[in-house]
Write a protein that holds these residues in place. Structure first.
Motif, PDB file in Angstrom:
ATOM      1  N   TRP A  52       0.802  -1.208   0.000  1.00  0.00           N
ATOM      2  CA  TRP A  52       0.000   0.000   0.000  1.00  0.00           C
ATOM      3  C   TRP A  52       0.846   1.273   0.000  1.00  0.00           C
ATOM      4  CZ3 TRP A  52      -4.183   1.727  -1.712  1.00  0.00           C
ATOM      5  CH2 TRP A  52      -4.668   2.958  -1.301  1.00  0.00           C
ATOM      6  N   ALA A  53       1.898   1.328   0.778  1.00  0.00           N
ATOM      7  CA  ALA A  53       2.742   2.536   0.836  1.00  0.00           C
ATOM      8  C   ALA A  53       3.342   2.846  -0.537  1.00  0.00           C
ATOM      9  CB  ALA A  53       3.846   2.361   1.872  1.00  0.00           C
ATOM     10  N   GLU A  54       3.710   1.813  -1.273  1.00  0.00           N
ATOM     11  CA  GLU A  54       4.266   2.025  -2.612  1.00  0.00           C
ATOM     12  C   GLU A  54       3.186   2.499  -3.587  1.00  0.00           C
ATOM     13  OE1 GLU A  54       6.635  -0.403  -6.098  1.00  0.00           O
ATOM     14  OE2 GLU A  54       6.660  -1.194  -4.058  1.00  0.00           O
ATOM     15  N   ILE A  55       1.961   1.998  -3.436  1.00  0.00           N
ATOM     16  CA  ILE A  55       0.849   2.429  -4.276  1.00  0.00           C
ATOM     17  C   ILE A  55       0.616   3.926  -4.103  1.00  0.00           C
ATOM     18  CG2 ILE A  55      -1.651   2.257  -4.654  1.00  0.00           C
ATOM     19  CD1 ILE A  55      -1.357  -0.738  -3.893  1.00  0.00           C
ATOM     20  N   VAL A  56       0.606   4.379  -2.859  1.00  0.00           N
ATOM     21  CA  VAL A  56       0.408   5.802  -2.576  1.00  0.00           C
ATOM     22  C   VAL A  56       1.532   6.620  -3.208  1.00  0.00           C
ATOM     23  CG1 VAL A  56       0.318   7.539  -0.744  1.00  0.00           C
ATOM     24  CG2 VAL A  56      -0.923   5.379  -0.486  1.00  0.00           C
ATOM     25  N   SER A  57       2.749   6.141  -3.094  1.00  0.00           N
ATOM     26  CA  SER A  57       3.905   6.829  -3.659  1.00  0.00           C
ATOM     27  C   SER A  57       3.810   6.918  -5.187  1.00  0.00           C
ATOM     28  CB  SER A  57       5.179   6.105  -3.242  1.00  0.00           C
ATOM     29  OG  SER A  57       6.297   6.701  -3.825  1.00  0.00           O
ATOM     30  N   VAL A  58       3.424   5.832  -5.823  1.00  0.00           N
ATOM     31  CA  VAL A  58       3.280   5.799  -7.278  1.00  0.00           C
ATOM     32  C   VAL A  58       2.190   6.767  -7.719  1.00  0.00           C
ATOM     33  CG1 VAL A  58       2.501   4.351  -9.199  1.00  0.00           C
ATOM     34  CG2 VAL A  58       4.190   3.477  -7.596  1.00  0.00           C
ATOM     35  N   LYS A  59       1.082   6.766  -7.012  1.00  0.00           N
ATOM     36  CA  LYS A  59      -0.020   7.667  -7.372  1.00  0.00           C
ATOM     37  C   LYS A  59       0.423   9.122  -7.276  1.00  0.00           C
ATOM     38  CE  LYS A  59      -4.158   9.895  -6.488  1.00  0.00           C
ATOM     39  NZ  LYS A  59      -4.510  11.033  -5.683  1.00  0.00           N
ATOM     40  N   ARG A  60       1.111   9.479  -6.218  1.00  0.00           N
ATOM     41  CA  ARG A  60       1.590  10.863  -6.063  1.00  0.00           C
ATOM     42  C   ARG A  60       2.550  11.249  -7.174  1.00  0.00           C
ATOM     43  NH1 ARG A  60       2.486  10.773   0.472  1.00  0.00           N
ATOM     44  NH2 ARG A  60       0.282  11.016   0.995  1.00  0.00           N
ATOM     45  N   ARG A  61       3.438  10.339  -7.532  1.00  0.00           N
ATOM     46  CA  ARG A  61       4.391  10.613  -8.613  1.00  0.00           C
ATOM     47  C   ARG A  61       3.670  10.817  -9.942  1.00  0.00           C
ATOM     48  NH1 ARG A  61       6.208   7.391 -12.289  1.00  0.00           N
ATOM     49  NH2 ARG A  61       5.693   5.474 -11.168  1.00  0.00           N
ATOM     50  N   LEU A  62       2.695   9.956 -10.242  1.00  0.00           N
ATOM     51  CA  LEU A  62       1.948  10.074 -11.492  1.00  0.00           C
ATOM     52  C   LEU A  62       1.145  11.360 -11.557  1.00  0.00           C
ATOM     53  CD1 LEU A  62       0.730   6.397 -11.937  1.00  0.00           C
ATOM     54  CD2 LEU A  62       2.450   7.600 -13.313  1.00  0.00           C
ATOM     55  N   VAL A  63       0.521  11.732 -10.441  1.00  0.00           N
ATOM     56  CA  VAL A  63      -0.245  12.975 -10.410  1.00  0.00           C
ATOM     57  C   VAL A  63       0.678  14.165 -10.668  1.00  0.00           C
ATOM     58  CG1 VAL A  63      -1.518  14.547  -8.883  1.00  0.00           C
ATOM     59  CG2 VAL A  63      -2.146  12.128  -8.993  1.00  0.00           C
ATOM     60  N   LYS A  64       1.840  14.143 -10.051  1.00  0.00           N
ATOM     61  CA  LYS A  64       2.797  15.229 -10.241  1.00  0.00           C
ATOM     62  C   LYS A  64       3.264  15.298 -11.696  1.00  0.00           C
ATOM     63  CE  LYS A  64       6.774  17.191  -7.881  1.00  0.00           C
ATOM     64  NZ  LYS A  64       7.768  16.975  -6.835  1.00  0.00           N
ATOM     65  N   GLU A  65       3.537  14.149 -12.298  1.00  0.00           N
ATOM     66  CA  GLU A  65       3.997  14.091 -13.685  1.00  0.00           C
ATOM     67  C   GLU A  65       2.947  14.558 -14.679  1.00  0.00           C
ATOM     68  OE1 GLU A  65       5.344  10.187 -14.810  1.00  0.00           O
ATOM     69  OE2 GLU A  65       6.822  10.131 -13.194  1.00  0.00           O
ATOM     70  N   HIS A  66       1.686  14.231 -14.430  1.00  0.00           N
ATOM     71  CA  HIS A  66       0.633  14.470 -15.411  1.00  0.00           C
ATOM     72  C   HIS A  66      -0.270  15.652 -15.085  1.00  0.00           C
ATOM     73  CE1 HIS A  66       1.578  10.869 -17.675  1.00  0.00           C
ATOM     74  NE2 HIS A  66       1.767  10.267 -16.525  1.00  0.00           N
ATOM     75  N   PRO A  68      -1.879  19.147 -15.166  1.00  0.00           N
ATOM     76  CA  PRO A  68      -1.881  20.206 -16.186  1.00  0.00           C
ATOM     77  C   PRO A  68      -1.127  21.472 -15.769  1.00  0.00           C
ATOM     78  CG  PRO A  68      -4.098  19.349 -15.871  1.00  0.00           C
ATOM     79  CD  PRO A  68      -3.232  18.723 -14.824  1.00  0.00           C
ATOM     80  N   ASP A  69      -1.052  21.749 -14.499  1.00  0.00           N
ATOM     81  CA  ASP A  69      -0.360  22.955 -14.040  1.00  0.00           C
ATOM     82  C   ASP A  69       1.149  22.875 -14.245  1.00  0.00           C
ATOM     83  OD1 ASP A  69      -2.763  23.996 -13.313  1.00  0.00           O
ATOM     84  OD2 ASP A  69      -2.498  23.680 -11.157  1.00  0.00           O
ATOM     85  N   HIS A  70       1.672  21.694 -14.510  1.00  0.00           N
ATOM     86  CA  HIS A  70       3.112  21.512 -14.684  1.00  0.00           C
ATOM     87  C   HIS A  70       3.514  21.504 -16.153  1.00  0.00           C
ATOM     88  CE1 HIS A  70       4.062  20.204 -10.456  1.00  0.00           C
ATOM     89  NE2 HIS A  70       2.749  20.254 -10.466  1.00  0.00           N
ATOM     90  N   LEU A  71       2.599  21.921 -17.044  1.00  0.00           N
ATOM     91  CA  LEU A  71       2.870  21.845 -18.474  1.00  0.00           C
ATOM     92  C   LEU A  71       3.462  23.116 -19.065  1.00  0.00           C
ATOM     93  CD1 LEU A  71      -0.235  19.871 -19.718  1.00  0.00           C
ATOM     94  CD2 LEU A  71       2.056  19.034 -19.280  1.00  0.00           C
ATOM     95  N   GLY A  72       3.525  24.174 -18.307  1.00  0.00           N
ATOM     96  CA  GLY A  72       4.117  25.412 -18.813  1.00  0.00           C
ATOM     97  C   GLY A  72       3.343  26.001 -19.975  1.00  0.00           C
ATOM     98  N   ASP A  73       3.985  26.075 -21.147  1.00  0.00           N
ATOM     99  CA  ASP A  73       3.383  26.702 -22.331  1.00  0.00           C
ATOM    100  C   ASP A  73       2.650  25.706 -23.219  1.00  0.00           C
ATOM    101  OD1 ASP A  73       4.404  29.139 -21.539  1.00  0.00           O
ATOM    102  OD2 ASP A  73       6.249  28.912 -22.692  1.00  0.00           O
TER     103      ASP A  73
END
Length: 102
Positions: A52-66, A68-73
């Motif tokens: 479970w701890a790894e699942i939470v970590s993976v989800k946070r990483r994916l949310v950060k990667e994808h 929309p606010d992190h897309l710049g221009d």
């Protein structure tokens, strides 16, 4: 000209696709967003035996990667695609969380 007579036009279909209210809607419990029938574990890139701890970590990483606010221009289409991917990630996480009893 009255203030009520002037209405702004939507931004190239964006308003038709994405609404403020959709931010507060829960994804369907049994069906993936966008009509996709994908395995939630595949979406998150994990297996059912992942701790479970790894699942939470993976989800946070994916949310950060994808997010929309992190897309710049990025273009409107790229932002819409990122929002779709984020919805799919959140739906998958909800399914996996239920499977793990959290």
């Amino acid at each position: 000209e009255d203030a009520d007579d002037h209405v702004d036009e939507p931004h190239s279909g964006y308003d038709e696709y994405f609404t403020f209210e959709s931010l507060f809607e829960d994804p369907p419990e049994t069906e993936a967003p966008l009509g996709k029938s994908e395995d939630p574990y595949d979406i998150l890139g994990i297996s059912p035996s992942t701790p479970w701890a790894e699942i939470v970590s993976v989800k946070r990483r994916l949310v950060k990667e994808h997010h929309p606010d992190h897309l710049g221009d990025a273009s409107c289409e790229e932002r819409l695609a990122a929002e779709d991917r984020l919805r799919l990630i959140n739906w998958a996480y909800t399914q996996v969380r239920a499977d793990h009893g959290h």
